[in-house]
Design a protein around this motif. Structure first.
Motif, mmCIF file in Angstrom:
data_model
loop_
_atom_site.group_PDB
_atom_site.id
_atom_site.type_symbol
_atom_site.label_atom_id
_atom_site.label_comp_id
_atom_site.label_asym_id
_atom_site.label_seq_id
_atom_site.Cartn_x
_atom_site.Cartn_y
_atom_site.Cartn_z
ATOM 1 N N MET A 154 0.789 -1.232 0.000
ATOM 2 C CA MET A 154 0.000 0.000 0.000
ATOM 3 C C MET A 154 0.824 1.287 0.000
ATOM 4 S SD MET A 154 -3.199 -0.691 -0.228
ATOM 5 C CE MET A 154 -4.527 -1.822 0.237
ATOM 6 N N TYR A 177 -0.097 -6.425 2.879
ATOM 7 C CA TYR A 177 -0.802 -5.465 3.762
ATOM 8 C C TYR A 177 -1.783 -6.202 4.671
ATOM 9 C CZ TYR A 177 -4.080 -1.692 5.036
ATOM 10 O OH TYR A 177 -4.903 -0.825 5.721
ATOM 11 N N THR B 39 -3.970 10.146 -4.463
ATOM 12 C CA THR B 39 -3.335 10.638 -3.235
ATOM 13 C C THR B 39 -4.150 11.817 -2.696
ATOM 14 O OG1 THR B 39 -1.905 11.977 -4.625
ATOM 15 C CG2 THR B 39 -0.981 9.933 -3.802
ATOM 16 N N PRO B 40 -4.163 12.017 -1.366
ATOM 17 C CA PRO B 40 -4.952 13.123 -0.812
ATOM 18 C C PRO B 40 -4.609 14.468 -1.437
ATOM 19 C CG PRO B 40 -4.086 11.732 0.952
ATOM 20 C CD PRO B 40 -3.496 11.221 -0.322
ATOM 21 N N ASN B 55 -8.808 4.126 6.312
ATOM 22 C CA ASN B 55 -7.619 3.277 6.205
ATOM 23 C C ASN B 55 -7.210 3.104 4.749
ATOM 24 O OD1 ASN B 55 -9.265 1.318 5.126
ATOM 25 N ND2 ASN B 55 -9.518 0.239 7.057
ATOM 26 N N TRP B 56 -6.189 2.292 4.533
ATOM 27 C CA TRP B 56 -5.559 2.208 3.208
ATOM 28 C C TRP B 56 -6.440 1.509 2.191
ATOM 29 C CZ3 TRP B 56 -1.086 4.705 1.973
ATOM 30 C CH2 TRP B 56 -0.399 5.286 3.045
ATOM 31 N N THR B 57 -7.429 0.761 2.631
ATOM 32 C CA THR B 57 -8.292 0.095 1.655
ATOM 33 C C THR B 57 -9.397 1.028 1.164
ATOM 34 O OG1 THR B 57 -9.488 -0.873 3.511
ATOM 35 C CG2 THR B 57 -7.864 -2.263 2.423
ATOM 36 N N GLU B 153 -0.752 6.490 -9.271
ATOM 37 C CA GLU B 153 -0.558 5.108 -8.818
ATOM 38 C C GLU B 153 -0.184 4.992 -7.347
ATOM 39 O OE1 GLU B 153 1.479 6.955 -10.561
ATOM 40 O OE2 GLU B 153 3.596 6.404 -10.262
ATOM 41 N N MET B 154 -0.028 6.130 -6.632
ATOM 42 C CA MET B 154 0.561 6.077 -5.293
ATOM 43 C C MET B 154 -0.435 5.771 -4.176
ATOM 44 S SD MET B 154 3.810 6.424 -5.492
ATOM 45 C CE MET B 154 5.180 7.243 -6.332
ATOM 46 N N ARG B 155 -1.737 5.977 -4.393
ATOM 47 C CA ARG B 155 -2.647 5.770 -3.268
ATOM 48 C C ARG B 155 -3.892 4.972 -3.660
ATOM 49 N NH1 ARG B 155 -5.628 4.664 0.043
ATOM 50 N NH2 ARG B 155 -6.084 5.609 2.064
ATOM 51 N N ALA B 157 -5.333 1.320 -4.175
ATOM 52 C CA ALA B 157 -4.898 -0.023 -3.796
ATOM 53 C C ALA B 157 -4.515 -0.753 -5.080
ATOM 54 C CB ALA B 157 -6.006 -0.743 -3.052
ATOM 55 N N PRO B 158 -3.341 -1.411 -5.105
ATOM 56 C CA PRO B 158 -2.872 -2.062 -6.345
ATOM 57 C C PRO B 158 -3.916 -2.988 -6.955
ATOM 58 C CG PRO B 158 -1.104 -2.056 -4.728
ATOM 59 C CD PRO B 158 -2.324 -1.504 -4.032
ATOM 60 N N GLU B 159 -4.721 -3.616 -6.106
ATOM 61 C CA GLU B 159 -5.782 -4.496 -6.589
ATOM 62 C C GLU B 159 -6.758 -3.736 -7.509
ATOM 63 O OE1 GLU B 159 -7.964 -5.831 -3.236
ATOM 64 O OE2 GLU B 159 -9.510 -6.826 -4.449
ATOM 65 N N TYR B 177 1.115 9.775 -11.271
ATOM 66 C CA TYR B 177 1.518 10.609 -10.126
ATOM 67 C C TYR B 177 2.432 11.746 -10.596
ATOM 68 C CZ TYR B 177 3.953 11.855 -5.754
ATOM 69 O OH TYR B 177 4.516 12.526 -4.703
ATOM 70 N N ARG B 181 2.043 15.971 -10.593
ATOM 71 C CA ARG B 181 3.062 16.861 -10.030
ATOM 72 C C ARG B 181 3.536 17.882 -11.075
ATOM 73 N NH1 ARG B 181 5.934 15.812 -5.368
ATOM 74 N NH2 ARG B 181 7.983 16.056 -6.334
ATOM 75 N N GLU B 349 2.041 19.416 -1.765
ATOM 76 C CA GLU B 349 3.049 18.602 -1.076
ATOM 77 C C GLU B 349 4.126 19.539 -0.560
ATOM 78 O OE1 GLU B 349 3.626 14.319 -2.786
ATOM 79 O OE2 GLU B 349 3.274 15.587 -4.499
ATOM 80 N N TYR B 351 7.227 18.941 -0.542
ATOM 81 C CA TYR B 351 8.183 18.943 -1.641
ATOM 82 C C TYR B 351 7.404 18.700 -2.933
ATOM 83 C CZ TYR B 351 12.458 19.098 1.170
ATOM 84 O OH TYR B 351 13.483 19.489 2.001
#
Lengths: 410, 410
Positions: A154, A177, B39-40, B55-57, B153-155, B157-159, B177, B181, B349, B351
């Motif tokens: 994750m 995860y 991503t948020p 949570n992450w899911t 692709e950063m947040r 879930a890969p599924e 991502y 940016r 962000e 950065y």
């Protein structure tokens, strides 16, 4: 790759957060030789404290070997080493990557223990070109090179996940995860100690908010009071649901618009994190004399909550607790009551694994920690909350929380 | 899929945060018909405010179509709809997934504007079984069904990333991502307004800390003062580097151990987020008369910082600014000075993309916002910081910060 003992930060000293026997048994079942943590919660599980990343490309990994005698390791960019020297990570070996420049020799010059440790670590810990090389060195040093590993999918950048997978035979890198969450279901005594501290801090702050209830007080004053109260004790406030009057019916609250009036219900659902561990507790109050409607709805939710707790013990299914609790609320005064869940595991994530919900047929085990909650939301009328945190024991449960469970009248 | 105008929260009202022309040009270049934020920070870019996930899911997506006249959309679980009604998301259409139960009919009953909106949305927004179905509906409604899309692709879930990729021809889902940016490099006027507010709040708090410096004051008192000062103005404090005496040499500070003594250097590097936008500014102070060593090192860093600013304008390479600034520090008093970077883009962000670093040969553009910083860390001796935020203009730059740049003596 250096072991060090000094921990100058205020966390630590309460034992190891990781449940090593459970972790080893799950890795054995899955045919894995190590697990790689990447989300802040899973990294914190291994090192005892969450570590900030500057952005999504910064990679921080924790490695947990299956062999319970092999030490965990932490892979971090060199520029985070000074933070490690402040918080102390006595349970993990360090593997650094990338350069970071700073100067000096502290010999004979003014210093502090964390700076001495920082300097010592800078000179002794191996540095690798990137996170993958550092991770591969960790695995090789633990005899897990070329072996199947589980990787928390994750929070690793997908690019690095793919590179790791390409460096190993097909199928040797598996998403982990869910495995971390399964390990974390059963808390260690160090974790229980932190969860208890977090819950107690949360309740002290909640009691202060109840004490402050009066006509003319703005929701936002209460929310800010909460934030400051937990912050000055070292916690990080998160969702602060303080809803008064009509807004007591809002499940999640992130903005504040209402001043308390006589007759208002005030619903609290307060969340913060202390040393990485979550607290999440709730109460309901009314300014003035509660109406018959207030009393009937509050009592119905309380009866449901009590029914849930009567059932909680090792071996009971999560879904059984849900069904019985909802049935009790319906029977005791809210016949149309519906709900997705009546509680959730709590730990390093606000929603840890296991939910008291219709679809979750897993059984409770000793050492699991749960927030048991029976909220009721009626838009245009008001909302109620009773939420406490418990740990499952051999014969039932113990509260981590201690506030009176009643409709507070002010 | 409903457009609504009411925004009862305190954000919004300052215009659109998204740079639509830049986003469309980048999608055109990449052959994409839409971008999906996960991503948020990237979701906040589209809707104007970051949204908490439990949570992450939990999946929350923002969708930005290439067609600048097509409205963005937000995919969220139904249980977040009440938050949307509080913060207001006038620029995006809503697509919900999964069930959430709450009761009531607000007609003729006490309510507030956010509850009325919540109720209205509950009855009018389409709900889909899961996040993928909701996302596919967004794309189809915008004529982007079956077309190539970029996915942050950063947040996700890969599924879910894999499932989306499987539903489209090979190569139609690309990681995005970095594209988000790149779009976010050039700020809109709404973003500049928020960055300016964040920077000014940060500086007001920083000035208060400087005013509080005295013998016997603990680093932690200053850090807590900062946290409370920014929190009560609606900001979220993050890394609060307040290091005194020997600890002024620590780059990142997360724990506080030292009480200020006469002769101590005190280094501030303070970070917070206001309405999603970061502030990151720094100053250095000394309690008592500065030594020759203090003055020489401070002046050298200030000269480097001034040299960086002399060069900043559209068309200059980031790496050129770095090289010239480091050379100036070396020439002006710290011959051994080394550094990874002398500044970084800032926005949603801490950065953002573009770093004033040796490897970054991209050129600056009008509308980029940068933190320009020349820290010097000498373990065993002390540390210095001068860090300000600027926006690149047609002819050079403008400060978003206004505090005096000097070694503050108390």
């Amino acid at each position: 790759m250096l072991a060090f003992e000094a921990g100058t930060g205020k966390t630590g000293g309460d034992g190891v957060t990781v449940n090593r026997p459970r972790a080893s048994a799950i890795m054995e079942r899955e045919g894995l030789t190590a697990l790689v943590a990447t989300t802040p919660e899973n990294v914190a599980y291994l090192v005892g404290s969450p570590l900030r990343a500057t952005n999504w490309t910064m990679q921080i990994y924790g490695v947990l070997p299956k062999d319970p005698n092999a030490r965990p390791a932490l892979v971090i960019p060199t520029n985070r080493l000074g933070v490690i020297a402040q918080i102390g990570v006595p349970e993990a070996d360090l593997y650094l990557y990338s350069d970071f420049f700073l100067e000096g020799s502290p010999e004979g010059k003014p210093s502090t223990p964390d700076i001495d440790l920082f300097y010592q670590l800078l000179g002794s810990v191996s540095t690798y070109p990137g996170p993958l090389e550092a991770l591969q060195a960790v695995l090789a040093d633990r005899g897990a090179g070329g072996q199947p590993v589980g990787v928390d999918e994750m929070r690793i950048a997908p690019e690095w996940y793919s590179r790791l997978a390409s460096s190993l035979p097909d199928g040797f890198v598996k998403p982990a995860y869910k495995l971390f969450r399964e390990i974390r279901q059963v808390k260690t005594s160090a974790e229980l100690s932190r969860l208890r501290k977090a819950a107690q801090l949360n309740e002290r702050a909640e009691q202060q908010l109840i004490d402050l209830i009066a006509a003319g007080v703005h929701e936002e004053e209460l929310a800010n009071h909460y934030r400051y109260a937990v912050m000055k004790e070292g916690a990080v406030p998160a969702m602060v649901a303080v809803g008064a009057g009509p807004r007591s019916a809002l499940p999640l609250i992130e903005r504040y618009f209402h001043r308390i009036e006589p007759g208002d219900l005030i619903r609290f659902d307060l969340c913060c994190q202390l040393d990485g561990y979550w607290a999440d507790t709730g109460r309901t109050a009314v300014l003035g004399e509660p109406t018959e409607w207030h009393n009937r709805h509050y009592q119905a939710t309380l009866r449901g909550w009590e029914r849930a707790l009567e059932l909680i013990r090792p071996g009971v299914k999560a879904s059984t607790v849900f069904e019985e609790a909802v049935a009790a609320v319906q029977r005791e005064g809210i016949p149309h009551y519906r709900r997705q869940h009546v509680g959730h595991a709590i730990g390093l994530e606000l929603y840890d694994d296991i939910t008291l919900a219709p679809g979750d047929h897993r059984t409770l085990e000793k050492g699991m920690t749960l927030c048991v909650e029976i909220p009721y939301y009626e838009l245009g009328a008001g909302g109620f909350q009773v939420e406490d945190t418990i740990v499952v024991t051999e014969s039932g449960f113990e509260f981590l929380t201690g506030m009176e469970r009643r409709l507070y009248c002010k």
